[in-house]
Design a protein around this motif. Structure first.
Motif, mmCIF file in Angstrom:
data_model
loop_
_atom_site.group_PDB
_atom_site.id
_atom_site.type_symbol
_atom_site.label_atom_id
_atom_site.label_comp_id
_atom_site.label_asym_id
_atom_site.label_seq_id
_atom_site.Cartn_x
_atom_site.Cartn_y
_atom_site.Cartn_z
ATOM 1 N N GLU A 156 49.268 47.597 39.900
ATOM 2 C CA GLU A 156 47.968 47.191 40.440
ATOM 3 C C GLU A 156 48.213 46.017 41.373
ATOM 4 O O GLU A 156 49.304 45.450 41.375
ATOM 5 C CB GLU A 156 46.984 46.819 39.319
ATOM 6 N N PHE A 157 47.233 45.666 42.172
ATOM 7 C CA PHE A 157 47.441 44.601 43.144
ATOM 8 C C PHE A 157 47.320 43.249 42.454
ATOM 9 O O PHE A 157 46.301 42.925 41.851
ATOM 10 C CB PHE A 157 46.462 44.713 44.313
ATOM 11 N N ASP A 211 49.957 36.822 47.534
ATOM 12 C CA ASP A 211 48.684 36.617 48.225
ATOM 13 C C ASP A 211 47.880 37.904 48.356
ATOM 14 O O ASP A 211 48.411 39.013 48.228
ATOM 15 C CB ASP A 211 48.937 36.090 49.640
ATOM 16 N N HIS A 212 46.614 37.695 48.667
ATOM 17 C CA HIS A 212 45.810 38.760 49.252
ATOM 18 C C HIS A 212 45.242 38.173 50.536
ATOM 19 O O HIS A 212 44.462 37.214 50.473
ATOM 20 C CB HIS A 212 44.681 39.211 48.316
ATOM 21 N N ARG A 228 47.811 32.155 46.905
ATOM 22 C CA ARG A 228 49.236 31.914 46.625
ATOM 23 C C ARG A 228 49.424 30.760 45.640
ATOM 24 O O ARG A 228 50.416 30.697 44.916
ATOM 25 C CB ARG A 228 49.987 31.575 47.916
ATOM 26 N N HIS A 229 48.487 29.818 45.629
ATOM 27 C CA HIS A 229 48.621 28.609 44.805
ATOM 28 C C HIS A 229 48.085 28.775 43.385
ATOM 29 O O HIS A 229 48.144 27.843 42.593
ATOM 30 C CB HIS A 229 47.879 27.459 45.480
ATOM 31 N N ALA A 239 47.604 37.421 38.369
ATOM 32 C CA ALA A 239 46.431 38.149 37.885
ATOM 33 C C ALA A 239 46.024 39.242 38.852
ATOM 34 O O ALA A 239 46.373 39.228 40.033
ATOM 35 C CB ALA A 239 45.264 37.177 37.704
ATOM 36 N N SER A 240 45.253 40.189 38.325
ATOM 37 C CA SER A 240 44.540 41.129 39.198
ATOM 38 C C SER A 240 43.099 40.646 39.267
ATOM 39 O O SER A 240 42.585 40.054 38.301
ATOM 40 C CB SER A 240 44.632 42.549 38.669
ATOM 41 N N LEU A 241 42.463 40.869 40.400
ATOM 42 C CA LEU A 241 41.089 40.391 40.603
ATOM 43 C C LEU A 241 40.098 41.546 40.544
ATOM 44 O O LEU A 241 40.450 42.701 40.791
ATOM 45 C CB LEU A 241 40.973 39.667 41.956
ATOM 46 N N GLN A 242 38.849 41.181 40.251
ATOM 47 C CA GLN A 242 37.766 42.191 40.248
ATOM 48 C C GLN A 242 37.516 42.675 41.664
ATOM 49 O O GLN A 242 37.511 41.880 42.585
ATOM 50 C CB GLN A 242 36.471 41.565 39.721
#
Ligand code: IMP
Ligand code: MG
Length: 183
Positions: free
Chosen positions: A160-161, A168-169, A174-175, A180-183
């Motif tokens: 998963e992303f 990053d996305h 990045r910090h 984690a994966s985000l909703q």
């Protein structure tokens, strides 16, 4: 600790799942440092971080390696399939340090397709390093284009992303100190 769902670092997004907590990462990075220390008994060691994603991991990792070493970085730019079908990787920043005769440890945040690393290994291999190995924090184990084992690996990653700890996305997150994966 701040409840992760209310983390002010996340620009109003919320966490779907914390894949690897700060404590879990810190523990594993200490172990990896010990593995690397034991694996390189002699010779010059150059730890080469692939920017930008590896910068947090690399900073923590090198402080757990108890032997002499040097640090440098490289920046690779990959052209997506839409532009160049070969997906050729170019070096935008080439390490200033010479690689010849040194143990080179290439540090990457996450191995996905493995295409970037595979091309870098070929390119750097031509500079006659004494050895050339990969250390990645995460590996999705879907890499079909990487024909080299990841000798030092932090964790198997879920497919998963993920963001945080350097990942990053669109240059955000990045910090974030955990992955984690985000909703
Ligand atoms: P590869 O060449 O397909 O293995 O791509 C690896 C690069 O893609 C990594 O260095 C990351 O910059 C990026 N990447 C792959 N998966 C993720 C992810 O889950 N989150 C954030 N970046 C990722
Ligand atoms: Mg990225």
């Amino acid at each position: 600790m701040t409840a992760p769902t209310a983390d002010p670092r996340l620009k109003g997004r919320s966490v779907k799942r914390i894949a690897f907590s700060e404590a879990t990462i810190a523990r594993r990075v200490r172990e990896l440092g010990a593995e690397i220390t034991a694996a390189y008994p002699d010779g010059d060691l150059l730890v080469l971080g692939l920017l930008k994603g590896s910068f947090v991991f690399l900073a923590d990792l090198v402080r757990q390696i108890e032997r002499p070493l040097q640090v440098d970085f490289l920046v690779a730019s990959s052209y997506g399939d839409a532009m160049v079908s070969s997906g050729k990787v170019n070096l935008v920043y080439d390490p200033e340090t010479k690689l010849e005769g040194k143990h080179i440890l290439l540090v990457e945040d996450i191995v996905d397709s493995g295409r970037t690393l595979q091309q870098l290994l070929v390119l750097l291999g031509k500079r006659q390093p004494r050895s050339l190995e990969i250390c990645a924090l995460l590996h999705k184990h879907i890499a079909t284009e990487l024909h080299h084992p990841t000798k030092f690996l932090g964790f198997d990653a879920p497919n998963e992303f993920l963001v945080g700890y350097g990942l990053d996305h669109a240059e955000d997150f990045r910090h974030v100190p955990y992955v984690a994966s985000l909703q």
